[in-house]
Structures are given as C-alpha cells and as structure tokens.
Design an enzyme around this catalytic site. Sequence first.
Site, PDB file in Angstrom:
ATOM      1  CE1 TYR A 146      52.211  32.165  38.468  1.00 48.73           C
ATOM      2  CE2 TYR A 146      52.239  32.172  40.659  1.00 48.73           C
ATOM      3  CZ  TYR A 146      51.729  32.624  39.328  1.00 48.73           C
ATOM      4  OH  TYR A 146      50.533  32.298  39.494  1.00 48.73           O
ATOM      5  CE  LYS A 161      49.216  35.527  36.064  1.00 49.65           C
ATOM      6  NZ  LYS A 161      48.291  37.045  36.204  1.00 49.65           N
TER       7      LYS A 161
HETATM    8  P1  NAP Z   1      41.062  38.782  42.661  1.00 51.98           P
HETATM    9  O1  NAP Z   1      41.031  38.844  43.328  1.00 51.98           O
HETATM   10  O2  NAP Z   1      40.822  36.746  42.319  1.00 51.98           O
HETATM   11  O3  NAP Z   1      40.452  39.111  40.914  1.00 51.98           O
HETATM   12  C1  NAP Z   1      40.753  38.472  39.098  1.00 51.98           C
HETATM   13  C2  NAP Z   1      39.236  39.038  38.553  1.00 51.98           C
HETATM   14  O4  NAP Z   1      39.129  39.003  37.313  1.00 51.98           O
HETATM   15  C3  NAP Z   1      38.006  39.780  39.203  1.00 51.98           C
HETATM   16  O5  NAP Z   1      37.078  40.624  39.573  1.00 51.98           O
HETATM   17  C4  NAP Z   1      37.776  38.665  38.207  1.00 51.98           C
HETATM   18  O6  NAP Z   1      35.994  38.931  37.995  1.00 51.98           O
HETATM   19  C5  NAP Z   1      38.175  38.328  36.635  1.00 51.98           C
HETATM   20  N1  NAP Z   1      37.559  36.405  36.116  1.00 51.98           N
HETATM   21  C6  NAP Z   1      38.306  36.433  36.151  1.00 51.98           C
HETATM   22  N2  NAP Z   1      38.193  35.744  35.224  1.00 51.98           N
HETATM   23  C7  NAP Z   1      37.964  36.113  34.476  1.00 51.98           C
HETATM   24  C8  NAP Z   1      37.468  35.993  33.254  1.00 51.98           C
HETATM   25  N3  NAP Z   1      36.996  35.283  32.347  1.00 51.98           N
HETATM   26  N4  NAP Z   1      36.655  37.453  32.280  1.00 51.98           N
HETATM   27  C9  NAP Z   1      36.846  37.889  32.175  1.00 51.98           C
HETATM   28  N5  NAP Z   1      36.941  38.437  33.682  1.00 51.98           N
HETATM   29  C10 NAP Z   1      37.210  37.329  34.663  1.00 51.98           C
HETATM   30  O7  NAP Z   1      42.431  38.554  42.252  1.00 51.98           O
HETATM   31  P2  NAP Z   1      43.712  39.387  42.473  1.00 51.98           P
HETATM   32  O8  NAP Z   1      44.244  38.826  43.280  1.00 51.98           O
HETATM   33  O9  NAP Z   1      43.281  40.367  42.560  1.00 51.98           O
HETATM   34  O10 NAP Z   1      44.485  38.917  41.125  1.00 51.98           O
HETATM   35  C11 NAP Z   1      44.648  40.194  40.326  1.00 51.98           C
HETATM   36  C12 NAP Z   1      46.220  40.075  39.637  1.00 51.98           C
HETATM   37  O11 NAP Z   1      47.141  40.220  39.801  1.00 51.98           O
HETATM   38  C13 NAP Z   1      45.680  39.111  38.803  1.00 51.98           C
HETATM   39  O12 NAP Z   1      46.448  38.747  37.119  1.00 51.98           O
HETATM   40  C14 NAP Z   1      46.902  37.352  39.529  1.00 51.98           C
HETATM   41  O13 NAP Z   1      47.262  36.485  38.934  1.00 51.98           O
HETATM   42  C15 NAP Z   1      47.836  38.551  39.953  1.00 51.98           C
HETATM   43  N6  NAP Z   1      48.625  38.031  40.951  1.00 51.98           N
HETATM   44  C16 NAP Z   1      48.216  38.445  42.117  1.00 51.98           C
HETATM   45  C17 NAP Z   1      49.241  38.334  43.218  1.00 51.98           C
HETATM   46  C18 NAP Z   1      48.174  37.591  45.047  1.00 51.98           C
HETATM   47  O14 NAP Z   1      48.898  37.573  45.639  1.00 51.98           O
HETATM   48  N7  NAP Z   1      46.969  37.931  45.083  1.00 51.98           N
HETATM   49  C19 NAP Z   1      50.080  37.351  43.194  1.00 51.98           C
HETATM   50  C20 NAP Z   1      51.728  37.812  42.287  1.00 51.98           C
HETATM   51  C21 NAP Z   1      50.062  38.020  41.022  1.00 51.98           C
HETATM   52  P3  NAP Z   1      34.940  37.017  37.561  1.00 51.98           P
HETATM   53  O15 NAP Z   1      35.290  36.642  38.222  1.00 51.98           O
HETATM   54  O16 NAP Z   1      33.402  38.239  38.074  1.00 51.98           O
HETATM   55  O17 NAP Z   1      34.703  37.383  36.049  1.00 51.98           O
END
Ligand code: NAP
Length: 270
Positions: A146, A161
């Site tokens: 997106y 993004k």
């Molecule tokens: P996730 O498990 O929620 O992980 C996000 C991480 O970011 C957590 O370790 C969190 O740790 C950290 N974080 C959040 N806010 C922060 C802050 N203010 N400062 C420092 N660290 C912070 O997410 P995920 O699904 O693995 O996603 C990883 C990436 O892939 C992201 O960029 C997401 O947008 C992208 N993505 C995911 C999907 C999907 O389907 N999962 C699809 C497309 C793109 P704390 O909360 O401890 O800070």
Amino acid sequence: MARTVLVTGGGTGLGKAAALRFAREGDRVAICGRRTEVLEAASREIAAAGAADVATFACDVRYDDDVAKMAAALHERWGALDVLLANAAGNFVCPAEKLSPNGWKAVIEIVLNGTFYCCSAFGRKMIEAHAADGKGRSIVTIVADYAWAAGPGVIHSASAKAGVLALTRTLAVEWARHGIRANAVSPGPFRSEGTDKNLWLDETLAREIVESIPLRRYTTAAEVAESIAFLADEAKAGYITGACLPVDGGHWLTGSHLGFLDAIARAAKP
Ligand code: NAP
C-alpha cells in the site's frame, strides 16, 4: 569478514528473523526496540545462532535523541554499520474518518520519522567510514504494497510507508557516491505479534487473506529475511540500489489487499 548490522525492531517478528539470518552469517548483530525483556530474549537466540557479537538497545525510534545516543554507542563499540535494517513499525486498523490526530502521529512517528532518524544518524557514520575505507554499505527499509497503491483502513501506515519508499529511493541516489545502497523490501502478509494483536481480527478473515494471495499461502518472516539478506549482501546485490522488492506471493498484483484491509477496518470497533 563479520559485518556490523543493526535491525530496528529486531526483538520480534520479521526483525528477529532477519537478525537471526545475519547471525547465521557470523555477523555482529545489534537490535533495538522499546521492551528490554523482549530484546534480551531475542539476543540469546541471536547469539546461539552464531553472531560474532550481539548488542541490544532499548531505544524508541520516535525520538531522534534516543537514536543519536544509540548511534554513538554502537559506533564506539563497532565503528560504522555495514548494514542498517530499518524495520521497526507500529500499525492498527481504523477507518480514515475515525482516526484521531494522535492515532495518525503514533504510526507516522515510528514508521516515517523513526526510519529517517535511523538512516540519518547511521548514514552519517557510514559516509565518514566510506571516505576512509571506500567500502560499500547498505540500508534496507521495509514497506508494504500500500506504499504505492492504497491502504483502506490503514491510512497512517500507507502514508508512512509511501514516505519510507520515497526516502529509500532518494537516499539511493544521494548516497550512491558514498558507497551506500538503499533498497526496500515489501513483504506480503505474514503472521507476527503485531498482526495478531492489531490487524487480523479472526481466523475467517485470516483464511480469506490466504485465498486472495496467488501463491495461496502466507509468507513467513524467515522467507522475507532471505530477501533482506540478499539485498544487504555486497557480493550478491552490489549493483542493486533504489529497488523495491515485493516478497508477497504475487499479492500486490491482484489488488486484493484493498478489500481485506477495508473489511478489517469496517469490522473494527470504533
Ligand atoms: P512486529 O512483530 O509488531 O514488530 C515490530 C517491532 O518494532 C517490534 O519489535 C517493536 O518492539 C518494534 N517497535 C515498534 N515501535 C517501536 C519504536 N517506537 N521504537 C523502536 N522499536 C519499535 O511487526 P512485524 O509484523 O514483524 O513487522 C515488521 C515489518 O514488516 C514492519 O515494518 C511492518 O510494517 C512490515 N510489514 C509487515 C507485514 C505483516 O503482514 N506482518 C506486511 C507488510 C509489511 P517494541 O514494541 O518492543 O518497541
């Protein structure tokens, strides 16, 4: 030779999978996030996977002074980074008309501002190091389809993004002369702590999402980490910069993400 790598949001999900992938190459791997206990648990796994050294930083990427402190401490310990993976993000579903300014800021500040603060703080050190050693270095950012389409239900994340994608392409051009490549990876849907808590409301919807993916399965964090590792690798991807690599089973080609995010947003309680 062991590279030095920082993964933001490296304590969970995709960030942890990528940190483990770099660890298996024998790299020195740093991770940051806000929850110390999550980082400590992940750091033990990263060490066990073969990292030459592991560093953890309780750092909130929304604050440029926090990021500057982390950059100074990491530089002191290892010198300039070879690889920055700007992965940290937050997201939740909310129809645009119900989204408050605070809700908007919460996502923009982590995803767009946080990515810029990290690229800026670590990029400056990479530029200085390149002037001294001429080595190639790499930034990988994480976007979503997106970023270039539309994200009904996640207007904050889609806007952030899109900004991250523009930032990545701009750095690819501006910093090429400093030996820094900048590329984005766009994962398709994969299950993580973040998605289970904030995005996919029930199993029926989760199944519908699978049916909307041409390859008929979710990707996995480990699979996306392979593409991140490829783009970060000077030997394999040294001539690739400014690219955005979808790792999504063909999902974005169908436009079906528009439907599922919209459905989630409609189902979400106000
Ligand atoms: P996730 O498990 O929620 O992980 C996000 C991480 O970011 C957590 O370790 C969190 O740790 C950290 N974080 C959040 N806010 C922060 C802050 N203010 N400062 C420092 N660290 C912070 O997410 P995920 O699904 O693995 O996603 C990883 C990436 O892939 C992201 O960029 C997401 O947008 C992208 N993505 C995911 C999907 C999907 O389907 N999962 C699809 C497309 C793109 P704390 O909360 O401890 O800070």
